[in-house]
Motif scaffolding. Structure first.
Motif, PDB file in Angstrom:
ATOM      1  N   VAL A   1      -4.140   9.136  18.485  1.00  0.00           N
ATOM      2  CA  VAL A   1      -4.130   8.766  16.955  1.00  0.00           C
ATOM      3  C   VAL A   1      -4.530   7.436  16.651  1.00  0.00           C
ATOM      4  CG1 VAL A   1      -2.983   9.123  14.771  1.00  0.00           C
ATOM      5  CG2 VAL A   1      -2.658  10.740  16.718  1.00  0.00           C
ATOM      6  N   ALA A   2      -5.428   7.152  16.050  1.00  0.00           N
ATOM      7  CA  ALA A   2      -5.853   5.596  15.304  1.00  0.00           C
ATOM      8  C   ALA A   2      -5.331   5.580  13.874  1.00  0.00           C
ATOM      9  CB  ALA A   2      -7.185   5.240  15.578  1.00  0.00           C
ATOM     10  N   VAL A   3      -4.441   4.800  13.550  1.00  0.00           N
ATOM     11  CA  VAL A   3      -3.930   4.763  12.231  1.00  0.00           C
ATOM     12  C   VAL A   3      -4.532   3.346  11.645  1.00  0.00           C
ATOM     13  CG1 VAL A   3      -1.863   4.342  10.775  1.00  0.00           C
ATOM     14  CG2 VAL A   3      -1.888   6.017  12.583  1.00  0.00           C
ATOM     15  N   LEU A   4      -5.326   3.381  10.560  1.00  0.00           N
ATOM     16  CA  LEU A   4      -6.048   2.157  10.016  1.00  0.00           C
ATOM     17  C   LEU A   4      -5.077   1.948   8.638  1.00  0.00           C
ATOM     18  CD1 LEU A   4      -8.107   3.235  11.820  1.00  0.00           C
ATOM     19  CD2 LEU A   4      -9.806   2.271  10.058  1.00  0.00           C
ATOM     20  N   SER A   5      -4.787   0.744   8.261  1.00  0.00           N
ATOM     21  CA  SER A   5      -3.973   0.601   7.259  1.00  0.00           C
ATOM     22  C   SER A   5      -4.396  -0.932   6.757  1.00  0.00           C
ATOM     23  CB  SER A   5      -2.444   0.741   7.153  1.00  0.00           C
ATOM     24  OG  SER A   5      -1.962   0.468   6.023  1.00  0.00           O
ATOM     25  N   PRO A   6      -4.356  -1.071   5.423  1.00  0.00           N
ATOM     26  CA  PRO A   6      -4.593  -2.565   4.866  1.00  0.00           C
ATOM     27  C   PRO A   6      -3.348  -3.427   5.068  1.00  0.00           C
ATOM     28  CG  PRO A   6      -4.566  -1.064   3.130  1.00  0.00           C
ATOM     29  CD  PRO A   6      -4.387  -0.163   4.082  1.00  0.00           C
ATOM     30  N   GLU A   7      -2.230  -2.821   5.299  1.00  0.00           N
ATOM     31  CA  GLU A   7      -0.914  -3.410   5.434  1.00  0.00           C
ATOM     32  C   GLU A   7       0.110  -2.673   6.315  1.00  0.00           C
ATOM     33  OE1 GLU A   7       1.587  -3.177   1.807  1.00  0.00           O
ATOM     34  OE2 GLU A   7      -0.364  -3.278   0.765  1.00  0.00           O
ATOM     35  N   ALA A   8       0.876  -3.433   6.874  1.00  0.00           N
ATOM     36  CA  ALA A   8       1.773  -2.610   7.740  1.00  0.00           C
ATOM     37  C   ALA A   8       3.073  -3.722   8.095  1.00  0.00           C
ATOM     38  CB  ALA A   8       1.313  -2.106   8.899  1.00  0.00           C
ATOM     39  N   VAL A   9       4.255  -3.529   7.971  1.00  0.00           N
ATOM     40  CA  VAL A   9       5.347  -4.147   8.477  1.00  0.00           C
ATOM     41  C   VAL A   9       5.510  -4.051   9.869  1.00  0.00           C
ATOM     42  CG1 VAL A   9       6.793  -3.956   6.422  1.00  0.00           C
ATOM     43  CG2 VAL A   9       6.842  -2.376   8.346  1.00  0.00           C
ATOM     44  N   PRO A  10       5.599  -5.335  10.544  1.00  0.00           N
ATOM     45  CA  PRO A  10       6.392  -6.424   9.936  1.00  0.00           C
ATOM     46  C   PRO A  10       5.162  -7.522   9.656  1.00  0.00           C
ATOM     47  CG  PRO A  10       6.700  -6.653  12.354  1.00  0.00           C
ATOM     48  CD  PRO A  10       5.864  -5.098  11.781  1.00  0.00           C
ATOM     49  N   TYR A  11       3.791  -7.158   9.767  1.00  0.00           N
ATOM     50  CA  TYR A  11       2.840  -8.211   9.627  1.00  0.00           C
ATOM     51  C   TYR A  11       2.369  -8.690   8.169  1.00  0.00           C
ATOM     52  CZ  TYR A  11       2.448  -5.874  14.277  1.00  0.00           C
ATOM     53  OH  TYR A  11       2.922  -5.360  15.628  1.00  0.00           O
ATOM     54  N   SER A  12       2.333  -7.555   7.437  1.00  0.00           N
ATOM     55  CA  SER A  12       1.916  -7.603   5.961  1.00  0.00           C
ATOM     56  C   SER A  12       2.405  -6.409   5.338  1.00  0.00           C
ATOM     57  CB  SER A  12       0.423  -7.719   6.010  1.00  0.00           C
ATOM     58  OG  SER A  12      -0.219  -6.438   6.584  1.00  0.00           O
ATOM     59  N   LYS A  13       2.757  -6.985   3.825  1.00  0.00           N
ATOM     60  CA  LYS A  13       3.174  -5.966   3.041  1.00  0.00           C
ATOM     61  C   LYS A  13       3.148  -6.445   1.589  1.00  0.00           C
ATOM     62  CE  LYS A  13       7.706  -3.747   1.823  1.00  0.00           C
ATOM     63  NZ  LYS A  13       9.231  -3.739   2.031  1.00  0.00           N
ATOM     64  N   THR A  14       2.797  -5.657   0.582  1.00  0.00           N
ATOM     65  CA  THR A  14       2.709  -5.887  -0.836  1.00  0.00           C
ATOM     66  C   THR A  14       3.762  -4.789  -1.433  1.00  0.00           C
ATOM     67  OG1 THR A  14       0.817  -4.261  -1.353  1.00  0.00           O
ATOM     68  CG2 THR A  14       0.601  -6.933  -0.953  1.00  0.00           C
ATOM     69  N   GLY A  15       3.868  -3.435  -0.586  1.00  0.00           N
ATOM     70  CA  GLY A  15       4.540  -2.450  -1.326  1.00  0.00           C
ATOM     71  C   GLY A  15       4.715  -1.291  -0.209  1.00  0.00           C
ATOM     72  N   GLY A  16       5.197   0.019  -0.796  1.00  0.00           N
ATOM     73  CA  GLY A  16       5.622   1.035   0.041  1.00  0.00           C
ATOM     74  C   GLY A  16       4.497   1.332   1.161  1.00  0.00           C
ATOM     75  N   LEU A  17       3.178   1.166   1.022  1.00  0.00           N
ATOM     76  CA  LEU A  17       2.362   1.447   2.003  1.00  0.00           C
ATOM     77  C   LEU A  17       2.588   0.618   3.356  1.00  0.00           C
ATOM     78  CD1 LEU A  17      -0.248   2.438   3.078  1.00  0.00           C
ATOM     79  CD2 LEU A  17      -1.570   0.968   1.860  1.00  0.00           C
ATOM     80  N   GLY A  18       2.941  -0.681   3.304  1.00  0.00           N
ATOM     81  CA  GLY A  18       3.214  -1.580   4.263  1.00  0.00           C
ATOM     82  C   GLY A  18       4.408  -1.031   5.139  1.00  0.00           C
ATOM     83  N   ASP A  19       5.425  -0.585   4.246  1.00  0.00           N
ATOM     84  CA  ASP A  19       6.648   0.082   5.093  1.00  0.00           C
ATOM     85  C   ASP A  19       6.158   1.407   5.580  1.00  0.00           C
ATOM     86  OD1 ASP A  19       8.902  -1.578   4.598  1.00  0.00           O
ATOM     87  OD2 ASP A  19       8.508  -0.845   2.335  1.00  0.00           O
ATOM     88  N   VAL A  20       5.569   2.182   5.073  1.00  0.00           N
ATOM     89  CA  VAL A  20       5.148   3.589   5.597  1.00  0.00           C
ATOM     90  C   VAL A  20       4.149   3.308   6.921  1.00  0.00           C
ATOM     91  CG1 VAL A  20       3.479   5.547   5.313  1.00  0.00           C
ATOM     92  CG2 VAL A  20       5.090   4.479   3.677  1.00  0.00           C
ATOM     93  N   ALA A  21       3.162   2.613   6.819  1.00  0.00           N
ATOM     94  CA  ALA A  21       2.200   2.398   7.899  1.00  0.00           C
ATOM     95  C   ALA A  21       3.039   1.918   9.194  1.00  0.00           C
ATOM     96  CB  ALA A  21       1.057   1.426   7.355  1.00  0.00           C
ATOM     97  N   GLY A  22       3.690   0.943   9.120  1.00  0.00           N
ATOM     98  CA  GLY A  22       4.580   0.267  10.185  1.00  0.00           C
ATOM     99  C   GLY A  22       5.642   1.445  10.605  1.00  0.00           C
ATOM    100  N   ALA A  23       6.395   2.046   9.605  1.00  0.00           N
ATOM    101  CA  ALA A  23       7.388   3.057  10.515  1.00  0.00           C
ATOM    102  C   ALA A  23       6.810   4.294  10.912  1.00  0.00           C
ATOM    103  CB  ALA A  23       8.258   3.330   9.238  1.00  0.00           C
ATOM    104  N   LEU A  24       5.799   4.876  10.552  1.00  0.00           N
ATOM    105  CA  LEU A  24       5.102   6.043  10.713  1.00  0.00           C
ATOM    106  C   LEU A  24       4.566   5.696  12.123  1.00  0.00           C
ATOM    107  CD1 LEU A  24       4.217   8.982  10.534  1.00  0.00           C
ATOM    108  CD2 LEU A  24       2.211   8.047   9.361  1.00  0.00           C
ATOM    109  N   THR A  25       3.842   4.843  12.600  1.00  0.00           N
ATOM    110  CA  THR A  25       3.344   4.535  14.030  1.00  0.00           C
ATOM    111  C   THR A  25       4.518   4.483  14.840  1.00  0.00           C
ATOM    112  OG1 THR A  25       2.867   2.164  13.323  1.00  0.00           O
ATOM    113  CG2 THR A  25       1.159   3.806  13.235  1.00  0.00           C
ATOM    114  N   LYS A  26       5.417   3.866  14.429  1.00  0.00           N
ATOM    115  CA  LYS A  26       6.450   3.559  15.342  1.00  0.00           C
ATOM    116  C   LYS A  26       7.327   5.142  15.680  1.00  0.00           C
ATOM    117  CE  LYS A  26      10.529   1.489  14.115  1.00  0.00           C
ATOM    118  NZ  LYS A  26      11.286   0.469  13.743  1.00  0.00           N
ATOM    119  N   ALA A  27       7.394   5.899  14.710  1.00  0.00           N
ATOM    120  CA  ALA A  27       8.101   7.246  14.965  1.00  0.00           C
ATOM    121  C   ALA A  27       7.176   8.167  15.620  1.00  0.00           C
ATOM    122  CB  ALA A  27       8.491   7.624  13.337  1.00  0.00           C
ATOM    123  N   LEU A  28       6.057   8.136  15.504  1.00  0.00           N
ATOM    124  CA  LEU A  28       5.072   8.818  16.105  1.00  0.00           C
ATOM    125  C   LEU A  28       5.163   8.538  17.533  1.00  0.00           C
ATOM    126  CD1 LEU A  28       1.835   8.904  13.818  1.00  0.00           C
ATOM    127  CD2 LEU A  28       3.207  11.004  14.404  1.00  0.00           C
TER     128      LEU A  28
END
Length: 475
Positions: free
Chosen positions: A3-30
């Motif tokens: 699975v390749a996940v593309l996101s314009p933002e992801a914690v802990p690298y970049s974040k402006t809102g919930g998308l950053g939290d989601v992209a970082g946390a989902l890939t870790k959980a997967l």
């Protein structure tokens, strides 16, 4: 499954809102499930801490795009808990902010294209290309064209996740050829009301669609919340799934949180009182911990219900509760909050701006009531953070707020918060008054707190639902 996940933002690298939290946390959980070989792709922005980067995997990745040849450096990191590739092209990404530039459509179209190029050099093809929001919708459209003639991607399927339908990546349609979209069939995917919409093209081209709560998946099929795309989402409802976001309990846990004044749990809430005193000190408010604290953390935009808060400001102050707000956004709401602080400096605490992550944790731990009167809310994370921290949410029953907060039942002592349905200041105040009445009854309030703290909103549960969806898409 790859699975390749593309996101314009992801914690802990970049974040402006919930998308950053989601992209970082989902890939870790997967990754933790052990059932997905997952990799995350994000741009390398100026704000990314270089100490998070492990090594360079491509010093000079050659990318032919829009009639030009670009040289991209690709970094590798596992600071998010999952393999992450950060694409470094200073011309597009070495800027103070993540969004808000006149060439955003070009920046993210390039990111999408360069990610597809890099995938061909990083091993076997992904089974799933999971793209998030309009900035990554360009990759969905490109891949749908490449599959016809490129054996590498022939079996790759696409999932486009909608985090907020209101943001659609609108730009001048005459610029499409410059981005590499030249044939009329592809151009037609983008066209919306005489302009180009990256999100609309992605919604049409993706194999499957998802959004961030069950309720929001239904709401976006209506004219009221469809933002001109409800017809398309109704047409594709058999390929549209709502999966409610989770929260990362390694990051948001009052038993271990390094940012808060004292640790506590559902079994022993003593430390929450120390966190409340600490929060009052931080905002220079009188140390009267018996008074309730109502808090809000959000972007200062109409979507978040600030019109209701402004209308109800006098009534809010009359309750005697403290009011603490953190956020930045529209000048009219920044000025409103500042004026409210000036009117009642012994009762109101305001921080205008995007503070460090620490302050958000301190507010969640120290507040008693968390207010989310959103006009619409695809999922929302703060209501789940709040429940984890024994801070009772008062929310409007929309989108993920309605899915995740259960109305408190006084007689049965069940439920995790308070909800109102009508988007009116009076309805919001009724729910706040009910919460404050319960706050005055300490045993009752403790019951609500414990109910919320015992909820399982972990990413592990959400990751399993995504794995089930990936299997359905591949099948």
């Amino acid at each position: 499954m790859r699975v390749a996940v593309l996101s314009p933002e992801a914690v802990p690298y970049s974040k402006t809102g919930g998308l950053g939290d989601v992209a970082g946390a989902l890939t870790k959980a997967l990754r933790r499930t052990g059932r997905a070989d997952v990799a995350l792709f994000v741009p390398l922005y100026e704000r990314v801490e270089r100490s998070l980067l492990d090594k360079v995997v491509f010093e000079g990745l050659e990318v032919e795009w829009a009639g030009r040849r670009y040289i991209v450096k690709v970094w590798y990191s596992e600071a998010s808990g999952a393999p992450t590739f950060l694409l470094d092209l200073p011309d597009y990404f070495a800027r103070p902010g993540i969004y808000g530039y006149g060439d955003d459509h070009e920046r993210f179209a390039f990111f999408s294209h360069a990610t597809l190029v890099s995938l061909k050099l990083l091993g076997g093809p992904p089974d799933i290309l999971h793209c998030n929001d309009w900035p990554c919708a360009f990759a969905v459209v490109e891949l749908s064209r490449w599959r016809a003639h490129d054996p590498f991607f022939a079996q790759t399927r696409t999932l486009l996740s909608i985090h907020n339908l209101a943001y659609q990546g609108i730009f001048d349609a005459s610029l499409l050829p410059k981005l590499g979209f030249q044939d009329q069939q592809t151009i037609d995917l983008f066209l919306k009301d005489g302009a180009a919409s990256a999100l609309k093209a992605g919604l049409m081209a993706a194999d499957w669609l998802s959004t961030v709560s069950r309720r929001y998946a239904l709401e976006i099929q209506t004219p009221e919340q469809g933002y001109g795309l409800d017809w398309l989402l109704r047409a594709r409802r058999d390929r549209l799934v709502g999966i409610t976001n989770g929260i990362d309990y390694e990051v948001w846990d009052p038993e271990t949180d390094p940012f808060i004044a004292a640790h506590y749990s559902a079994a022993d809430l003593t430390g929450k009182s120390a966190c409340k005193v600490d929060l009052l000190r931080r905002f220079g408010l009188p140390l009267e911990p018996s008074r309730p604290i109502i808090a809000i953390i959000s972007r200062l935009v109409a979507q978040k219900g600030y019109d209701l808060i402004r209308e109800a400001a006098d009534a809010l102050l009359e309750t005697g509760a403290y009011f603490i707000a953190l956020g930045a956004g529209a000048r009219e709401y920044e000025e409103f909050l500042q004026s409210l602080r000036d009117r009642a400096p012994q009762q109101v605490g305001v921080y205008i701006g995007y503070a460090s992550e620490a302050l958000a944790h301190q507010i969640e731990a120290g507040a008693d009531i968390f207010l989310m009167p959103s006009l619409y809310e695809p999922c929302g994370l703060n209501q789940m953070y709040s429940m984890r921290y024994g801070t009772v949410p008062v929310v409007r029953a929309t989108g993920g707020l309605d899915d995740t907060v259960e109305e408190f039942d006084r007689a049965r002592r069940t439920g995790t918060g308070f909800k109102f349905r009508d988007y009116r200041a009076e309805a919001m105040l009724e729910s706040l008054y009910e919460a404050l009445y319960c706050y005055a009854e300490r045993d009752l309030w403790r019951a609500i707190q414990i109910n919320g703290m015992r909820q399982n909103n972990s990413w592990e549960a959400a990751a399993q639902r995504y794995l089930d969806l990936y299997r359905a898409i591949v099948g």
